[in-house]
Design a protein around this motif. Structure first.
Motif, PDB file in Angstrom:
ATOM      1  N   GLN A  26       0.822  -1.295  -0.093  1.00 58.55           N
ATOM      2  CA  GLN A  26       0.199   0.129   0.052  1.00 58.55           C
ATOM      3  C   GLN A  26       1.031   1.084   0.017  1.00 58.55           C
ATOM      4  OE1 GLN A  26      -2.450   0.721   3.523  1.00 58.55           O
ATOM      5  NE2 GLN A  26      -3.177   2.430   2.599  1.00 58.55           N
ATOM      6  N   VAL A  27       0.465   2.217  -0.759  1.00 59.93           N
ATOM      7  CA  VAL A  27       0.974   3.677  -0.961  1.00 59.93           C
ATOM      8  C   VAL A  27      -0.145   4.592  -0.929  1.00 59.93           C
ATOM      9  CG1 VAL A  27       2.507   5.065  -2.196  1.00 59.93           C
ATOM     10  CG2 VAL A  27       3.175   2.625  -2.222  1.00 59.93           C
ATOM     11  N   GLN A  28      -0.330   5.107   0.366  1.00 56.74           N
ATOM     12  CA  GLN A  28      -1.688   6.090   0.440  1.00 56.74           C
ATOM     13  C   GLN A  28      -2.646   5.259   0.007  1.00 56.74           C
ATOM     14  OE1 GLN A  28      -1.345   9.004   2.093  1.00 56.74           O
ATOM     15  NE2 GLN A  28       0.862   8.518   2.386  1.00 56.74           N
ATOM     16  N   GLN A  29      -3.747   5.933  -0.723  1.00 57.34           N
ATOM     17  CA  GLN A  29      -4.893   4.999  -1.140  1.00 57.34           C
ATOM     18  C   GLN A  29      -4.731   4.218  -2.240  1.00 57.34           C
ATOM     19  OE1 GLN A  29      -4.051   8.342  -2.001  1.00 57.34           O
ATOM     20  NE2 GLN A  29      -4.776   8.767  -3.884  1.00 57.34           N
ATOM     21  N   LEU A  30      -3.414   3.894  -2.848  1.00 56.89           N
ATOM     22  CA  LEU A  30      -2.940   2.884  -3.950  1.00 56.89           C
ATOM     23  C   LEU A  30      -2.417   1.638  -3.341  1.00 56.89           C
ATOM     24  CD1 LEU A  30      -1.191   5.335  -6.238  1.00 56.89           C
ATOM     25  CD2 LEU A  30      -3.390   4.839  -6.342  1.00 56.89           C
ATOM     26  N   LEU A  31      -3.088   0.583  -3.938  1.00 54.15           N
ATOM     27  CA  LEU A  31      -2.655  -0.739  -3.513  1.00 54.15           C
ATOM     28  C   LEU A  31      -2.051  -1.443  -4.738  1.00 54.15           C
ATOM     29  CD1 LEU A  31      -5.904  -1.915  -1.323  1.00 54.15           C
ATOM     30  CD2 LEU A  31      -3.975  -0.528  -0.728  1.00 54.15           C
ATOM     31  N   VAL A  32      -1.012  -2.180  -4.493  1.00 56.93           N
ATOM     32  CA  VAL A  32      -0.462  -2.987  -5.582  1.00 56.93           C
ATOM     33  C   VAL A  32      -0.717  -4.316  -5.274  1.00 56.93           C
ATOM     34  CG1 VAL A  32       1.686  -3.424  -7.062  1.00 56.93           C
ATOM     35  CG2 VAL A  32       1.135  -0.981  -6.346  1.00 56.93           C
ATOM     36  N   LEU A  33      -1.364  -5.011  -5.799  1.00 56.58           N
ATOM     37  CA  LEU A  33      -1.508  -6.670  -5.586  1.00 56.58           C
ATOM     38  C   LEU A  33      -0.767  -7.292  -6.360  1.00 56.58           C
ATOM     39  CD1 LEU A  33      -4.029  -5.286  -4.162  1.00 56.58           C
ATOM     40  CD2 LEU A  33      -5.384  -7.067  -4.785  1.00 56.58           C
ATOM     41  N   ARG A  34      -0.097  -8.431  -6.299  1.00 54.83           N
ATOM     42  CA  ARG A  34       0.597  -9.449  -6.828  1.00 54.83           C
ATOM     43  C   ARG A  34       0.051 -10.776  -6.922  1.00 54.83           C
ATOM     44  NH1 ARG A  34       4.255  -7.103 -10.236  1.00 54.83           N
ATOM     45  NH2 ARG A  34       6.239  -6.793  -9.168  1.00 54.83           N
ATOM     46  N   THR A  35       0.106 -11.084  -7.932  1.00 59.15           N
ATOM     47  CA  THR A  35      -0.370 -12.835  -8.281  1.00 59.15           C
ATOM     48  C   THR A  35       0.552 -13.437  -9.045  1.00 59.15           C
ATOM     49  OG1 THR A  35      -1.365 -12.289 -10.419  1.00 59.15           O
ATOM     50  CG2 THR A  35      -2.753 -11.726  -8.311  1.00 59.15           C
ATOM     51  N   GLU A  36       0.159 -14.761  -9.331  1.00 58.01           N
ATOM     52  CA  GLU A  36       0.983 -15.715 -10.239  1.00 58.01           C
ATOM     53  C   GLU A  36       0.743 -15.112 -11.623  1.00 58.01           C
ATOM     54  OE1 GLU A  36       3.377 -18.205  -9.604  1.00 58.01           O
ATOM     55  OE2 GLU A  36       3.163 -17.794  -7.677  1.00 58.01           O
ATOM     56  N   PRO A  37       1.586 -15.142 -12.702  1.00 48.63           N
ATOM     57  CA  PRO A  37       1.227 -14.886 -14.040  1.00 48.63           C
ATOM     58  C   PRO A  37      -0.083 -15.276 -14.420  1.00 48.63           C
ATOM     59  CG  PRO A  37       3.644 -15.724 -13.612  1.00 48.63           C
ATOM     60  CD  PRO A  37       2.934 -15.977 -12.494  1.00 48.63           C
ATOM     61  N   SER A  38      -0.837 -14.523 -14.918  1.00 49.42           N
ATOM     62  CA  SER A  38      -2.117 -14.587 -15.791  1.00 49.42           C
ATOM     63  C   SER A  38      -3.188 -14.675 -14.882  1.00 49.42           C
ATOM     64  CB  SER A  38      -2.159 -15.903 -16.578  1.00 49.42           C
ATOM     65  OG  SER A  38      -2.106 -16.969 -16.154  1.00 49.42           O
ATOM     66  N   GLN A  39      -2.784 -14.559 -13.424  1.00 49.06           N
ATOM     67  CA  GLN A  39      -4.031 -14.338 -12.537  1.00 49.06           C
ATOM     68  C   GLN A  39      -4.341 -13.092 -11.981  1.00 49.06           C
ATOM     69  OE1 GLN A  39      -2.353 -17.022  -9.471  1.00 49.06           O
ATOM     70  NE2 GLN A  39      -3.057 -18.973 -10.568  1.00 49.06           N
ATOM     71  N   ALA A  40      -3.891 -12.084 -12.435  1.00 47.16           N
ATOM     72  CA  ALA A  40      -4.333 -10.837 -11.923  1.00 47.16           C
ATOM     73  C   ALA A  40      -5.799 -10.618 -12.663  1.00 47.16           C
ATOM     74  CB  ALA A  40      -3.347  -9.590 -12.686  1.00 47.16           C
ATOM     75  N   ILE A  68      -7.250   1.129  -6.482  1.00 45.53           N
ATOM     76  CA  ILE A  68      -7.461   2.661  -6.312  1.00 45.53           C
ATOM     77  C   ILE A  68      -8.585   2.884  -5.270  1.00 45.53           C
ATOM     78  CG2 ILE A  68      -7.509   5.043  -6.895  1.00 45.53           C
ATOM     79  CD1 ILE A  68      -6.728   4.077  -9.650  1.00 45.53           C
ATOM     80  N   THR A  69      -8.079   3.114  -4.232  1.00 44.99           N
ATOM     81  CA  THR A  69      -9.368   3.331  -2.899  1.00 44.99           C
ATOM     82  C   THR A  69      -9.481   4.776  -2.791  1.00 44.99           C
ATOM     83  OG1 THR A  69      -7.529   3.495  -1.071  1.00 44.99           O
ATOM     84  CG2 THR A  69      -8.360   1.332  -1.727  1.00 44.99           C
ATOM     85  N   ARG A  70     -10.609   5.149  -2.082  1.00 44.15           N
ATOM     86  CA  ARG A  70     -11.008   6.453  -1.832  1.00 44.15           C
ATOM     87  C   ARG A  70     -10.093   7.439  -1.060  1.00 44.15           C
ATOM     88  NH1 ARG A  70     -15.310   7.130  -4.765  1.00 44.15           N
ATOM     89  NH2 ARG A  70     -16.567   5.233  -5.042  1.00 44.15           N
ATOM     90  N   HIS A  71      -9.491   6.715  -0.301  1.00 40.59           N
ATOM     91  CA  HIS A  71      -8.578   7.628   0.570  1.00 40.59           C
ATOM     92  C   HIS A  71      -7.440   6.719   1.214  1.00 40.59           C
ATOM     93  CE1 HIS A  71     -11.349   6.456   3.741  1.00 40.59           C
ATOM     94  NE2 HIS A  71     -12.200   7.153   3.002  1.00 40.59           N
ATOM     95  N   ALA A  72      -6.613   6.868   2.194  1.00 40.24           N
ATOM     96  CA  ALA A  72      -5.361   6.185   2.618  1.00 40.24           C
ATOM     97  C   ALA A  72      -6.126   4.926   3.690  1.00 40.24           C
ATOM     98  CB  ALA A  72      -4.310   6.732   3.426  1.00 40.24           C
ATOM     99  N   ARG A  73      -6.955   5.731   4.523  1.00 39.26           N
ATOM    100  CA  ARG A  73      -7.632   4.860   5.277  1.00 39.26           C
ATOM    101  C   ARG A  73      -8.560   3.725   4.926  1.00 39.26           C
ATOM    102  NH1 ARG A  73     -12.801   5.605   8.332  1.00 39.26           N
ATOM    103  NH2 ARG A  73     -12.913   7.419   7.000  1.00 39.26           N
ATOM    104  N   ALA A  74      -8.921   3.905   3.830  1.00 39.38           N
ATOM    105  CA  ALA A  74      -9.825   2.793   3.102  1.00 39.38           C
ATOM    106  C   ALA A  74      -8.804   1.844   2.626  1.00 39.38           C
ATOM    107  CB  ALA A  74     -10.629   3.410   2.014  1.00 39.38           C
ATOM    108  N   GLY A  75      -7.651   2.430   2.025  1.00 38.81           N
ATOM    109  CA  GLY A  75      -6.606   1.593   1.609  1.00 38.81           C
ATOM    110  C   GLY A  75      -6.205   0.539   2.584  1.00 38.81           C
ATOM    111  N   ARG A  76      -5.939   1.059   3.830  1.00 41.13           N
ATOM    112  CA  ARG A  76      -5.575   0.176   4.851  1.00 41.13           C
ATOM    113  C   ARG A  76      -6.748  -1.085   5.437  1.00 41.13           C
ATOM    114  NH1 ARG A  76      -3.739   5.157   6.770  1.00 41.13           N
ATOM    115  NH2 ARG A  76      -5.577   5.543   8.179  1.00 41.13           N
TER     116      ARG A  76
END
Length: 88
Positions: A26-40, A68-76
């Motif tokens: 998480q970076v502020q309201q942005l989340l980066v999710l990682r998966t195996e290849p072709s599973q995103a 992308i979440t509405r704000h950092a708290r929502a991201g958490r």
């Protein structure tokens, strides 16, 4: 706030998180999710279909999703929810 998302409407999202999610950063309201290849794509589709009010939208590649979440708290909150489900 996200407690209501643990119920029946989001069973498909929960199942997808358990099956595909490997890591969340998480970076502020942005989340980066990682998966195996072709599973995103299936995980991003499940997130979009769940219509979580905290989530504005997603952008998916092959093994990475930007949430992308509405704000950092929502991201958490979303991060904690997804990480909790992924540990099951």
């Amino acid at each position: 706030m996200l407690q209501k998302h643990r119920g029946g409407r989001h069973v498909g999202l929960r199942r997808s998180v358990v099956e595909y999610l490997q890591r969340v950063d998480q970076v502020q309201q942005l989340l980066v999710l990682r998966t195996e290849p072709s599973q995103a794509q299936p995980l991003a589709l499940a997130i979009d279909n769940a219509e979580l009010p905290e989530v504005v939208g997603t952008v998916a590649g092959d093994d990475t999703i930007l949430v992308i979440t509405r704000h950092a708290r929502a991201g958490r909150e979303v991060t904690r929810l997804f990480e909790g489900w992924a540990k099951e």
